[in-house]
Structures are given as C-alpha cells and as structure tokens.
Design an enzyme around this catalytic site. Structure first.
Site, PDB file in Angstrom:
ATOM      1  N   HIS A   1       0.857  -1.200   0.000  1.00 38.97           N
ATOM      2  CA  HIS A   1       0.000   0.000   0.000  1.00 38.97           C
ATOM      3  C   HIS A   1       0.884   1.238   0.000  1.00 38.97           C
ATOM      4  CE1 HIS A   1      -3.158   2.835   1.132  1.00 38.97           C
ATOM      5  NE2 HIS A   1      -3.997   1.907   0.732  1.00 38.97           N
TER       6      HIS A   1
ATOM      7  N   ASP B   1      -7.976  -5.230  -0.093  1.00 35.68           N
ATOM      8  CA  ASP B   1      -8.460  -6.117  -1.162  1.00 35.68           C
ATOM      9  C   ASP B   1      -8.104  -7.576  -0.951  1.00 35.68           C
ATOM     10  OD1 ASP B   1      -7.631  -3.375  -3.207  1.00 35.68           O
ATOM     11  OD2 ASP B   1      -9.664  -4.105  -2.814  1.00 35.68           O
TER      12      ASP B   1
HETATM   13  C1  SDX Z   1      -6.211   0.110  -2.998  1.00 34.81           C
HETATM   14  O1  SDX Z   1      -4.346   4.597  -2.065  1.00 34.81           O
HETATM   15  C2  SDX Z   1      -5.330   3.997  -1.456  1.00 34.81           C
HETATM   16  O2  SDX Z   1      -5.744   4.373  -0.378  1.00 34.81           O
HETATM   17  C3  SDX Z   1      -5.937   2.803  -2.207  1.00 34.81           C
HETATM   18  C4  SDX Z   1      -6.959   1.973  -1.457  1.00 34.81           C
HETATM   19  C5  SDX Z   1      -8.248   2.746  -1.190  1.00 34.81           C
HETATM   20  O3  SDX Z   1      -8.966   2.361  -0.243  1.00 34.81           O
HETATM   21  O4  SDX Z   1      -8.580   3.655  -2.014  1.00 34.81           O
HETATM   22  O5  SDX Z   1      -6.406   1.549  -0.235  1.00 34.81           O
HETATM   23  C6  SDX Z   1      -7.364   0.739  -2.277  1.00 34.81           C
HETATM   24  O6  SDX Z   1      -5.968   0.437  -4.121  1.00 34.81           O
HETATM   25  C7  SDX Z   1      -5.340  -0.891  -2.271  1.00 34.81           C
HETATM   26  C8  SDX Z   1      -4.135  -1.403  -3.133  1.00 34.81           C
HETATM   27  C9  SDX Z   1      -4.639  -2.472  -4.085  1.00 34.81           C
HETATM   28  N1  SDX Z   1      -3.561  -2.876  -5.025  1.00 34.81           N
HETATM   29  C10 SDX Z   1      -2.931  -4.045  -4.927  1.00 34.81           C
HETATM   30  O7  SDX Z   1      -3.106  -4.848  -4.024  1.00 34.81           O
HETATM   31  C11 SDX Z   1      -1.962  -4.330  -6.079  1.00 34.81           C
HETATM   32  C12 SDX Z   1      -0.641  -4.901  -5.534  1.00 34.81           C
HETATM   33  N2  SDX Z   1       0.069  -3.858  -4.794  1.00 34.81           N
HETATM   34  C13 SDX Z   1       0.882  -2.983  -5.538  1.00 34.81           C
HETATM   35  O8  SDX Z   1       1.048  -3.016  -6.865  1.00 34.81           O
HETATM   36  C14 SDX Z   1       1.474  -1.812  -4.751  1.00 34.81           C
HETATM   37  O9  SDX Z   1       1.800  -2.258  -3.497  1.00 34.81           O
HETATM   38  C15 SDX Z   1       0.599  -0.571  -4.668  1.00 34.81           C
HETATM   39  C16 SDX Z   1       0.148  -0.149  -6.018  1.00 34.81           C
HETATM   40  C17 SDX Z   1      -0.600  -0.838  -3.801  1.00 34.81           C
HETATM   41  C18 SDX Z   1       1.434   0.525  -4.036  1.00 34.81           C
HETATM   42  O10 SDX Z   1       2.434   0.842  -4.920  1.00 34.81           O
HETATM   43  P1  SDX Z   1       3.603   1.897  -4.540  1.00 34.81           P
HETATM   44  O11 SDX Z   1       3.302   2.604  -3.274  1.00 34.81           O
HETATM   45  O12 SDX Z   1       3.888   2.710  -5.776  1.00 34.81           O
HETATM   46  O13 SDX Z   1       4.811   0.978  -4.216  1.00 34.81           O
HETATM   47  P2  SDX Z   1       5.865   0.440  -5.287  1.00 34.81           P
HETATM   48  O14 SDX Z   1       5.141  -0.166  -6.465  1.00 34.81           O
HETATM   49  O15 SDX Z   1       6.866   1.515  -5.531  1.00 34.81           O
HETATM   50  O16 SDX Z   1       6.544  -0.769  -4.463  1.00 34.81           O
HETATM   51  C19 SDX Z   1       7.625  -0.523  -3.571  1.00 34.81           C
HETATM   52  C20 SDX Z   1       8.444  -1.825  -3.608  1.00 34.81           C
HETATM   53  C21 SDX Z   1       8.858  -2.207  -5.041  1.00 34.81           C
HETATM   54  O17 SDX Z   1      10.030  -2.979  -4.932  1.00 34.81           O
HETATM   55  P3  SDX Z   1      11.506  -2.237  -5.060  1.00 34.81           P
HETATM   56  O18 SDX Z   1      11.436  -1.349  -6.300  1.00 34.81           O
HETATM   57  O19 SDX Z   1      11.664  -1.448  -3.778  1.00 34.81           O
HETATM   58  O20 SDX Z   1      12.485  -3.369  -5.200  1.00 34.81           O
HETATM   59  O21 SDX Z   1       7.628  -2.922  -3.137  1.00 34.81           O
HETATM   60  C22 SDX Z   1       7.422  -3.837  -4.205  1.00 34.81           C
HETATM   61  C23 SDX Z   1       7.747  -3.122  -5.481  1.00 34.81           C
HETATM   62  O22 SDX Z   1       8.193  -4.025  -6.493  1.00 34.81           O
HETATM   63  N3  SDX Z   1       6.015  -4.253  -4.156  1.00 34.81           N
HETATM   64  C24 SDX Z   1       5.563  -5.494  -4.334  1.00 34.81           C
HETATM   65  C25 SDX Z   1       4.163  -5.412  -4.137  1.00 34.81           C
HETATM   66  N4  SDX Z   1       3.808  -4.160  -3.871  1.00 34.81           N
HETATM   67  C26 SDX Z   1       4.952  -3.430  -3.872  1.00 34.81           C
HETATM   68  N5  SDX Z   1       6.212  -6.647  -4.622  1.00 34.81           N
HETATM   69  C27 SDX Z   1       5.426  -7.751  -4.733  1.00 34.81           C
HETATM   70  N6  SDX Z   1       4.071  -7.751  -4.564  1.00 34.81           N
HETATM   71  C28 SDX Z   1       3.416  -6.611  -4.258  1.00 34.81           C
HETATM   72  N7  SDX Z   1       2.101  -6.622  -4.095  1.00 34.81           N
END
Ligand code: SDX
Length: 434
Positions: A309, A369
């Site tokens: 998140h 989710d």
């Molecule tokens: C919602 O914003 C809100 O409030 C949203 C929400 C709401 O109520 O409105 O809470 C609802 O959208 C919840 C999130 C639902 N999405 C997912 O579950 C999809 C999977 N999660 C992600 O793709 C990710 O975690 C996000 C999109 C939720 C957040 O992305 P960020 O903050 O841009 O983080 P990032 O992509 O920069 O990740 C940071 C690191 C990365 O690795 P490094 O570059 O540091 O090596 O963490 C890793 C990412 O690769 N990472 C994951 C991961 N999520 C982040 N690695 C594996 N699996 C994951 N799910």
C-alpha cells in the site's frame, strides 16, 4: 508566535527562499510551494505524488505507520462494529453522526431516490452480455448527466447535497442491474422497505418466481464491507474525482471518472485480481512459496495482489476487520464452506510473505483487497462484480470529497506542469528533406 518556515537555498546561485510550513490537525506538516514557481521559476517534481498533499480536507485521516483510519475522527473499527452504512454516509457527507431524527430523514431521502429513469434500462442492452460490469458502471453513471439535469447546479450547496443523496441511492440499483443484465436476468426494482444492504441483495438475487429473503449474516457482512470501503483520503480514484471536478464538470461525469480509475488492478481492481491469483495458486498445485518467490523476482511482472500500500506501512486496519469477517462467514455459513480452500491459501500466503525479508523490509502487508473477494464469493457475487462492489461503497467518499472541494471558494482547476525532455525548437523540413 513566530511563523514556521523552511529556507530553500540554490547552491548554484546562492539565492535562498523562505517557504511557509502548513500545520494540519493531525499528520505530517507540509511546505507551501504554491508561490515557488512565481518566486524561483522552478517546479517541484513528484511523480505519483509520493510527497505531495493536494488539498486540505476534513473528511478522512490515515496514519500509515500506525495502521490507523478515521472518518471524521471516528475509528474504522468502531464504525464497522457499531454503525450502519447509512450512518457512515451521513457522517462522511455532513461531518457528524446523525441523531435519530436526522438519521430517519436522511434514510427517507436516500430510499426515495433508489429508482432509475425507466429509459436508463436501454443503456444496458447497448452492451454485450459479456461486458465487464465496471464498463457498464462507467457508462451508465456518466450517462446520468443526460437524465438528471436538475442536479447540475454545482455551485449551489443544497443542490450538491441532493446530488450526493441521489448517487448514494442509485448506485446499488445501477450495480445490481449490471449483474442482472450480464446474466440474462430480469431487472429487479428496489424495495423501499428494505435496508441498504438488504435492498442490494434483493435486486441482485431475487427472482420473480420465488420469495427471496437476504441471509442476515450476509447482509451484515455487506454492511461492514460497505463501511470499510467508503472512503480513504486522496487515493487515486478520489484524486481523479477531485481533478475531474476541478474543471467544474457535472458530478456524474466526475464520479464516472473515479469509477474508471478504481477499475485498475493497482487500485480497486485488485480485489478481483486477488481471487484470480488465489485460484491460480490452488489450480497450479505448486506450493505458495513458488508464488512468493515469483513476486520477488524482478524479471517477472507478477505481484502478490492485495499486498502492499502507498500509505500503510503496517497492516491495513480494514484488512484486519475483513479477515475476521471472512472467518466468521466461513464458519457460520455452509454455503461459504466451498471457498475455504481459497481462505486457507490466502492465510498461508500471508504467513509466508510476512516472514520473508523482501516483504518485511518493504513493509508490504495485506491491504483492503486481500480478503474481501472471498466474502463476495460467499455471498454469491461473481468475480467481475467485485470492483463494482468497491465502487458502490466508495461513491459516498468520492461525492463527499467532490462536495467539499466545490464548497471551497479557493478551488481552482487542477493543472500540473512537467519536466520536458523532448526535442528543442526546430524548423519544419519539406517532405523531400526528411
Ligand atoms: C487500494 O491509495 C489507497 O488508499 C488505495 C486503497 C483505497 O482504499 O482507495 O487503499 C485501495 O488500491 C489498495 C491497493 C490495491 N492494489 C494491490 O493490491 C496491487 C498490488 N500492490 C501494488 O502493486 C502496490 O503495493 C501498490 C500499487 C498498492 C502501491 O504501490 P507503490 O506505493 O507505488 O509501491 P511500489 O510499487 O513503488 O513498491 C515498492 C516496492 C517495489 O520494490 P523495489 O522497487 O523497492 O524493489 O515494493 C514492491 C515493489 O516491487 N512491491 C511489491 C508489491 N507491492 C509493492 N512486490 C510484490 N508484490 C506486491 N504486491
């Protein structure tokens, strides 16, 4: 008291600028950069808005470090345990919980707006039966602006409030009808005697040929899901509604833009993606560890859906509530038992990931989710309707933020700038010179 400022110094020119620091009721302070470009000719750069506050808001407060979520100062735990979704709608829109008179009056207004203009039915038949219901939602909600012209006075506070009531009321009907159309079932009209969750389940599952009574356990579970999904500060879809609304477009178009943004698997579309992932894991007969390793492998685009998140660097408090609800539903309802395998996989995935340095170091926890889809399946709601459920709940959040923004006379059209990296100026060459 001396004003709190920060000084910015350009180490090339030696020039300094003093910027005000803004103090919210709770949460991080902010550096006011509204005058930066005018004073320095420079922009700030913050793609994804990792360090940017886009507005002042009284509605919802998150503390990502503590895993805290409050609507108008009330914790999500107390609202989910003790309240109804109608109370939460009133609270988000008005800023206070309603007394009994206010609650009855608000509920009466919502209940008497649940019907749709009869001609709106025809929109559904313009879609293929296999259209994703989120496509239908984007289309039908946007099209409300072609029917409800009397709700377009966006600068009139009372008219905006009425629009909010209208949207809260009509979303369950629009959502249920998108399901009915996709499944070749006759549309069921709302029943004003029923509660908000019961009415939705009635429009989703009742048949003209037999008596339908919603299972009270499912109805209460839906109420908790609606409450926990109602608002979440300046997430992508709420920011989309604010940005679209800043052009003074009608509220139906702005909410339709929010629905479109929510659909993405990085956002609200994750609830559908989580269950598809759990089913893939179940059917693969590979160990959970295989998928955790795949999620860590940068050469793969695979992510653990429902994990991580932008704000929560702790367990999402909504995930805790929904996980407990999941257990409750599966333990109480024989119908839900068939989905226990998915819950077992989800629990295993969570325990393996939360002991893995990759997830621990990045503070990746289950989010809202991760468990919600298993509850939707237990209710008989199909995968492609999961994000529709999220949109139905989040409508109150979106419209409350829109109402707040349009009530602020300092609101201006949102228009970010860029860092241009394209070609510098050049002359137009004739065709034979290219
Ligand atoms: C919602 O914003 C809100 O409030 C949203 C929400 C709401 O109520 O409105 O809470 C609802 O959208 C919840 C999130 C639902 N999405 C997912 O579950 C999809 C999977 N999660 C992600 O793709 C990710 O975690 C996000 C999109 C939720 C957040 O992305 P960020 O903050 O841009 O983080 P990032 O992509 O920069 O990740 C940071 C690191 C990365 O690795 P490094 O570059 O540091 O090596 O963490 C890793 C990412 O690769 N990472 C994951 C991961 N999520 C982040 N690695 C594996 N699996 C994951 N799910």
């Amino acid at each position: 008291m001396t004003k709190h400022t920060v000084t910015l110094t350009d180490n090339k020119t030696g020039e300094s600028i003093e910027l005000d620091v803004l103090h919210p009721t709770q949460g991080p302070n902010a550096i006011d950069v509204t005058q930066l470009y005018k004073k320095t000719g420079m922009f700030t750069y913050d793609p994804g808005f990792m360090s940017t506050a886009s507005c002042w808001s009284d509605i919802t407060y998150l503390d990502g470090g503590k895993g805290l979520l409050e609507y108008r100062g009330y914790s999500i735990q107390q609202l989910a345990e003790q309240g109804s979704f109608m109370e939460t709608c009133y609270l988000l829109l008005n800023g206070e919980l309603p007394n009994q008179t206010e609650f009855d009056e608000f509920t009466h207004r919502v209940v008497h707006h649940t019907m749709l203009h009869e001609q709106i039915k025809r929109f559904y038949s313009g879609f293929r039966r296999d259209a994703h219901p989120m496509a239908t939602m984007v289309g039908v909600v946007g099209a409300l602006s072609a029917f409800y012209h009397e709700y377009m006075e966006i600068h009139d506070e009372k008219n905006r409030y009425e629009t909010a009531v209208l949207l809260i009321a009509k979303m369950p009907t629009i959502a249920a009808w998108s399901y009915r159309y996709a499944n070749g079932l006759p549309f069921v009209y709302p029943d004003n005697k029923l509660s908000y969750p019961d009415n939705f389940l009635h429009m989703m599952f009742s048949l003209p040929s037999e008596e339908y009574l919603a299972d009270p356990r499912m109805s209460r579970a839906l109420e908790v899901i609606l409450i926990t999904h109602a608002d979440h500060e300046q997430n992508a879809s709420t920011s989309t509604v604010r940005l679209a609304g800043s052009s003074e477009v009608n509220p139906f178009a702005a909410i339709s833009a929010g629905i479109a943004s929510l659909w993405g698997p990085a956002h609200g579309g994750a609830n559908e993606a989580v269950v598809r992932m759990l089913m893939e894991i179940r059917d693969s007969e590979k160990p959970v560890q295989h998928f955790v390793d795949k999620a860590k492998d940068k050469t793969q685009s695979f992510r653990l859906m429902g994990f991580g998140h932008r704000v929560y660097k702790n367990y999402d408090p909504r995930a805790t509530i929904i996980k407990e609800l999941c257990h409750k539903i599966l333990n109480e309802s024989e119908v839900a038992e068939e989905h226990r395998d998915l819950l077992d996989i989800a629990m295993k995935l969570e325990s393996v990931a939360l002991e893995d340095e990759y997830f621990v170091s990045r503070k990746l926890y289950p989010n809202v989710d991760f468990y919600s889809g298993i509850i939707f399946l237990s209710m008989g709601i199909p995968l492609n309707m999961f994000t529709v459920m999220f949109a139905m709940a989040r409508t109150i959040g979106w419209i409350s933020h829109w109402h707040e923004m349009m009530g602020d006379d300092k609101t201006r059209i949102a228009r970010p700038r860029q860092l241009y990296t394209g070609e510098t100026s050049r002359d137009y060459p004739p065709m034979d010179k290219r």
